[in-house]
Scaffold this active site. Structure first.
Site, PDB file in Angstrom:
ATOM      1  N   HIS A 258       0.781  -1.239   0.000  1.00 13.84           N
ATOM      2  CA  HIS A 258       0.000   0.000   0.000  1.00 13.84           C
ATOM      3  C   HIS A 258       0.814   1.292   0.000  1.00 13.84           C
ATOM      4  O   HIS A 258       0.725   2.051  -0.958  1.00 13.84           O
ATOM      5  CB  HIS A 258      -0.993   0.026   1.173  1.00 13.84           C
ATOM      6  CG  HIS A 258      -2.138  -0.919   1.024  1.00 13.84           C
ATOM      7  ND1 HIS A 258      -1.994  -2.261   1.263  1.00 13.84           N
ATOM      8  CD2 HIS A 258      -3.424  -0.731   0.684  1.00 13.84           C
ATOM      9  CE1 HIS A 258      -3.147  -2.879   1.042  1.00 13.84           C
ATOM     10  NE2 HIS A 258      -4.030  -1.961   0.694  1.00 13.84           N
TER      11      HIS A 258
ATOM     12  N   HIS B  93      -9.257   5.344   1.312  1.00 13.71           N
ATOM     13  CA  HIS B  93      -8.010   4.738   0.839  1.00 13.71           C
ATOM     14  C   HIS B  93      -6.826   5.678   0.894  1.00 13.71           C
ATOM     15  O   HIS B  93      -5.711   5.232   1.140  1.00 13.71           O
ATOM     16  CB  HIS B  93      -8.155   4.190  -0.580  1.00 13.71           C
ATOM     17  CG  HIS B  93      -7.183   3.095  -0.863  1.00 13.71           C
ATOM     18  ND1 HIS B  93      -5.963   3.296  -1.446  1.00 13.71           N
ATOM     19  CD2 HIS B  93      -7.244   1.771  -0.580  1.00 13.71           C
ATOM     20  CE1 HIS B  93      -5.313   2.148  -1.528  1.00 13.71           C
ATOM     21  NE2 HIS B  93      -6.066   1.206  -1.008  1.00 13.71           N
TER      22      HIS B  93
ATOM     23  N   HIS C  69      -5.484  -1.777   8.893  1.00 10.41           N
ATOM     24  CA  HIS C  69      -5.373  -1.688   7.440  1.00 10.41           C
ATOM     25  C   HIS C  69      -4.966  -0.278   6.982  1.00 10.41           C
ATOM     26  O   HIS C  69      -5.716   0.441   6.322  1.00 10.41           O
ATOM     27  CB  HIS C  69      -6.673  -2.098   6.755  1.00 10.41           C
ATOM     28  CG  HIS C  69      -6.480  -2.438   5.306  1.00 10.41           C
ATOM     29  ND1 HIS C  69      -6.501  -3.720   4.833  1.00 10.41           N
ATOM     30  CD2 HIS C  69      -6.216  -1.648   4.234  1.00 10.41           C
ATOM     31  CE1 HIS C  69      -6.279  -3.713   3.521  1.00 10.41           C
ATOM     32  NE2 HIS C  69      -6.105  -2.450   3.139  1.00 10.41           N
TER      33      HIS C  69
END
Length: 608
Positions: A275, A463, A385
């Site tokens: 990520h 995100h 996350h």
């Protein structure tokens, strides 16, 4: 029979020796004058794909001369886009020639190179050579499934004047996971995210929809090797024009010609990069990883999951780490219970669409030894996350997007400065750090639970969350966020088609601990643009625009559920600052997108 075989081998060896000697003689041999390959222009030969991993690049060798003051123009196809840039002398010295990028695939390219040539006697001459050479078709790894098409299937919807020169790097994914690596799991300690082995598709497209660069990444990203496998993520173009990113157990830097600058394995304390990779103003880089060996309070040893940030110096040394299970609350389950279990990033499972986890489900999981990249609470499960990192140089802190918690700013002292998220579920010590929503006059908005009046909304399973540096000050931050929108309001809607994603800009007053929503787009676009996972919202200084990549629009939706568009249709859009006026609108059909953003060949080749 063995004797005959030996005779045949000896004969072949003699033949090869003769051929080698003949070839050496033809090329000049050890005692003869070397004969170079033919050159089209006034310097050396053309070498296509010189570093093996960027097939739409080439180098025009110097031919033994001193070459300087160079520039490149890739002549466009009919209806295509011109690529032109200057080349620094440093780049020429580095590559032993003039670097060319932006070729057309499966095409006889025409390239104009201008330069000054200096001979051994000091004579200086200026030339412009018009070269022609072929570049092969784009090679894409197959995922072994019937729905896959070519790398990028681009539909150009709109490109305003002044934006024709845009080049977008697209980081997409081949779903399902690569079968070569899907068997890999960590089992000592337990859990982790080693199985994040999805083949990547990395390319650069122009505003005519043509691929002008791509990465032949399987040469450095072997999915059958656990130490080089993993989905490529976190791309960023650095100040010197090169690209940094990571995958699995590695973080790397390559220039746009494909030349390796570094390729490093994570230090053994850590594992599972994915990520986020941020090159910070302090000269260091921040990587989102996990702890490779963590002993929990119950004495169980686990790999943690997507909840550690390491700060590395230019030599790869770890100067700090931020262990979020010690900084935040790894047992806050408010949002995790509301997530759509059909799209919890790695665990994209249409069979679980619309399902949620109950408190009993989480309690049973916490009593078990079930660890890994699964939605749950506590170290060893996907409770945080983190999917973006941004360094704030004004106070030496980092801003994180934690998909399953919220947006958080953390200082060098590892203390939380503020939280941009619904106030529901935060424990004492963190609840006081949640920002207060206000209107344009600074008046607090009326909020109940996870909903506020005045058009304000928190971000949900977001995100990216990045500081807009050029518009921010030490006290006031403008923050761009891609709000994916799952579990909006801490619930699943009655119908999946009621979901939507947003690009949003917040104004945060760090002294007053307030947040104002100043711009959004996406709510009115509805389910057709809904991106359940991934995406990007980022401010572009050069054109004063907001770049938005609706990266998984249409994911998992059948035509009868997905509205008018149906299948996967990620969309690259640029909106003029302050309004919803589109400057660029490109659709990438049947691509599972991750991120996309503008890149500059001028940055890559013109700087010394």
């Amino acid at each position: 029979m063995k004797f005959q075989r030996r005779q045949l081998v000896a004969a072949m060896a003699g033949l090869m020796l003769g051929l080698s000697a003949g070839a050496a003689s033809a090329m000049g041999g050890p005692s003869g004058a070397a004969v170079g390959m033919p050159a089209q222009g006034h310097i050396g030969e053309v070498i296509v794909n010189p570093y093996k991993i960027a097939p739409l690049t080439a180098i025009v060798r110097t031919g033994g001369y001193v070459v300087k003051n160079a520039s490149v123009r890739v002549v466009p196809k009919k209806g295509g886009r011109e690529i032109a840039y200057k080349v620094s002398d440093r780049q020429i010295r580095t590559h032993a020639g003039i670097p060319i990028a932006g070729l057309y695939a499966d095409y006889l390219n025409t390239v104009e190179v201008s330069y000054t040539r200096v001979s051994a006697d000091g004579k200086s001459e200026d030339f412009t050579d018009r070269l022609q050479f072929y570049a092969p078709p784009v090679f894409s790894i197959s995922n072994g499934m019937p729905g896959q098409q070519r790398m990028f299937n681009v539909e150009v919807n709109k490109v305003d004047p002044g934006f024709e020169d845009r080049l977008y790097l697209v980081n997409s994914q081949l779903i399902p996971m690569a079968p070569q690596g899907a068997r890999f799991v960590w089992n000592n300690p337990a859990g982790g995210a080693l199985e994040w082995t999805i083949n990547s598709q990395i390319g650069i497209i122009d505003t005519a929809g043509d691929v002008r660069w791509y990465l032949l990444n399987d040469l450095i990203n072997d999915q059958s090797d656990p130490w080089t496998s993993g989905l490529m993520m976190g791309f960023q173009q650095t100040k010197d024009g090169a690209l940094t990113w990571g995958f699995g157990q590695r973080w790397v830097k390559y220039d746009l010609m494909g030349r390796e600058i570094f390729n490093r394995k994570l230090p053994p304390t850590y594992a599972d990069f994915s990520h986020a990779y941020d090159n910070a103003e302090n000269g260091h880089s921040f990587l989102r990883v996990s702890m490779a060996d963590y002993r929990r309070g119950d004495d169980k040893r686990v790999h943690t999951v997507r909840d550690v940030i390491i700060e590395v110096d230019p030599d790869g040394g770890v100067v700090d780490d931020f262990r979020l299970y010690d900084i935040l609350d790894p047992y806050r389950d408010t949002l995790i219970k509301a997530l759509d279990q059909g799209a919890v990033c790695l665990n994209i499972d249409p069979a679980k669409a619309g399902q949620t986890l109950s408190a009993a489900d989480l309690a049973n999981m916490d009593k078990s030894d079930k660890f890994g990249d699964i939605p749950g609470t506590g170290p060893g499960r996907n409770w945080a996350h983190v999917n973006s990192i941004d360094y704030d140089p004004t106070d030496d802190s980092i801003i994180l997007s934690a998909r399953h918690q919220g947006i958080v700013k953390i200082g060098r002292d590892h203390q939380v400065k503020w939280i941009l998220a619904s106030p529901v579920g935060w424990k004492k010590g963190l609840a006081e750090r949640v920002l207060t929503p206000v209107d344009k006059n600074g008046k607090p908005l009326k909020c109940e639970g996870s909903q506020c009046e005045g058009g304000f909304d928190w971000s949900w399973t977001q995100h990216t969350a990045w500081r807009i540096d050029s518009k921010s000050t030490k006290d006031v931050i403008y923050l761009s966020v891609f709000d994916n929108g799952d579990a909006r309001g801490m619930e699943q809607p009655p119908l999946p088609t009621m979901k939507y994603s947003r690009a949003v800009v917040y104004k945060i007053d760090q002294k007053k601990m307030t947040v104002e929503q100043i711009w959004e787009v996406g709510k009115d676009l509805g389910y057709d643009y809904f991106s359940p996972v991934t995406g990007i919202t980022k401010y572009m200084d050069d054109k004063d625009t907001m770049l938005v990549f609706w990266s998984t629009a249409g994911m998992g939706a059948s035509p009868e559920k997905a509205g008018k568009l149906g299948r996967l249709h990620p969309r690259i859009c640029e909106y003029r600052w302050g309004d919803k006026s589109l400057a660029v609108d490109l659709t990438l059909w049947d691509t599972c997108g991750y991120q996309a953003f503008p890149v500059s060949f001028e940055e890559a080749f013109s700087k010394n």
